[in-house]
Write an enzyme that holds these catalytic residues in place. Structure first.
Site, short mmCIF file in Angstrom:
data_model
loop_
_atom_site.label_atom_id
_atom_site.label_comp_id
_atom_site.label_asym_id
_atom_site.label_seq_id
_atom_site.Cartn_x
_atom_site.Cartn_y
_atom_site.Cartn_z
CB SER A 1 -0.91 0.00 1.24
OG SER A 1 -1.78 -1.10 1.21
N GLY B 1 -0.38 4.47 0.24
CA GLY B 1 -1.11 5.63 0.74
C GLY B 1 -1.79 6.39 -0.39
CG ASP C 1 2.08 8.44 -3.93
OD1 ASP C 1 1.55 9.41 -4.51
OD2 ASP C 1 3.04 8.54 -3.15
N GLY C 2 -1.56 5.19 -4.08
CA GLY C 2 -2.18 3.97 -4.57
C GLY C 2 -1.60 2.71 -3.97
CG ASP D 1 -6.48 -5.59 8.29
OD1 ASP D 1 -5.27 -5.86 8.16
OD2 ASP D 1 -6.92 -4.88 9.20
#
Length: 312
Positions: A224, A226, A228-229, A256
């Site tokens: 992940s 954040g 930025d995808g 999750d």
């Protein structure tokens, strides 16, 4: 069967404020609630929402145990199989406050959790022996240092029995278990430099680092990023998903939900690209609501999420 493991679960106390927190002063909450917390439990809840059965395991004890188990009774497809301990299951505080109209701040207070006695861990290990070839074992959340070596031994045993292993845990444990060829690992972005013993300056650097993890045994690396995808790296290449724009309610559980959706889609025959697409939709569906994503919400965002192949 899918088994989700949270070694150190928590009863989570969620608090919301419509204004910024003022330290040293009285703060008024807009609303609050309790929920059974733990990354593995969150995976099971999203699988439940997708109508997929799972067994959730770990350690529970003390005055918080009964409330925790009563909460899980709401979910028809979750089978709790926790090992009872003498210590108290921890209580974590999840505070979400609004800084601006479309900007929130999340502040977590996570307790250390109870000590696990040798006899309690032995009971837990006996239950792990029921997991067999073709089953999936999802280890989510931090594993305490004192349990590290024993968890590595358990994961080695599971690997030898042909169990599919998924790791969303501390990077030191992921690194120790790459040789067991996990189906999926989900390292934290901030841990990638330490995990790969390299310096990362760009997304290309990140993809190259993740490729090294694939070479060392991981079938799929999901990260992940954040705002930025997200990124998936596997033997077939690298794929990037942009971050869906929207009014973030809470990011708790989004990671999750991604793991649960990835497992779900692979189980119904999807390839890695499609499973990544579905996982990103589940993450977005969780981020933009209070609580974990439902199937209807995931499939709504599936139409919005865009995936592109990255060549490095």
């Amino acid at each position: 069967m899918i088994y989700t493991c949270t070694v150190n679960p928590s009863l989570d106390y969620y608090l919301w404020m419509d204004t910024e927190v003022k330290t040293g002063e009285l703060n008024r909450l807009s609303h609050e609630h309790y929920a059974a917390g733990g990354k593995g439990v969150n995976v099971s809840i999203v699988l439940n929402n997708l109508m997929i059965p799972s067994v959730t395991i770990g350690f529970l004890g003390g005055f918080t145990r009964d409330y925790y188990l009563s909460y899980l009774k709401e979910y028809s497809y979750i089978m709790p199989l926790f090992t009872q301990i003498e210590g108290n299951t921890r209580i974590n505080i999840k505070l979400t406050s609004r800084i601006k109209e479309k900007e929130i701040r999340e502040t977590d207070f996570n307790a250390h959790g109870p000590d696990i006695k040798d006899s309690e861990f032995e009971k837990f290990a006996k239950r792990i022996e029921r997991i067999d070839e073709g089953d999936t074992f999802v280890l989510s959340g931090n594993v305490q240092a004192e349990l590290f070596d024993r968890m590595v031994s358990i994961l080695e045993s599971l690997s030898k029995r042909g169990v599919r292993i998924i790791l969303d845990t501390n990077y030191t444990l992921i690194r120790a278990c790459l040789k067991f060829k996990p189906l999926l690992i989900k390292p934290a972005m901030e841990d990638m430099e330490d995990l790969c013993d390299t310096t990362i300056h760009s997304e290309d650097d990140l993809i190259c680092a993740a490729k090294k993890l694939v070479e060392q045994g991981a079938e799929n690396v999901l990260i992940s990023l954040g705002i930025d995808g997200s990124l998936l790296v596997c033997a077939n290449g690298a794929y990037h998903s942009d971050h869906v724009q929207g009014n973030t309610i809470s990011t708790t559980g989004a990671s999750d939900a991604m793991v649960a959706a990835y497992v779900f889609d692979l189980q119904r025959g999807a390839d890695q690209f499609e499973a990544f697409h579905y996982a990103c939709a589940a993450g977005a569906a969780t981020e933009f609501k209070s609580g974990l994503a439902t199937r209807e919400e995931i499939e709504k965002y599936y139409q919005i999420v865009k995936i592109e192949r990255k060549d490095v």
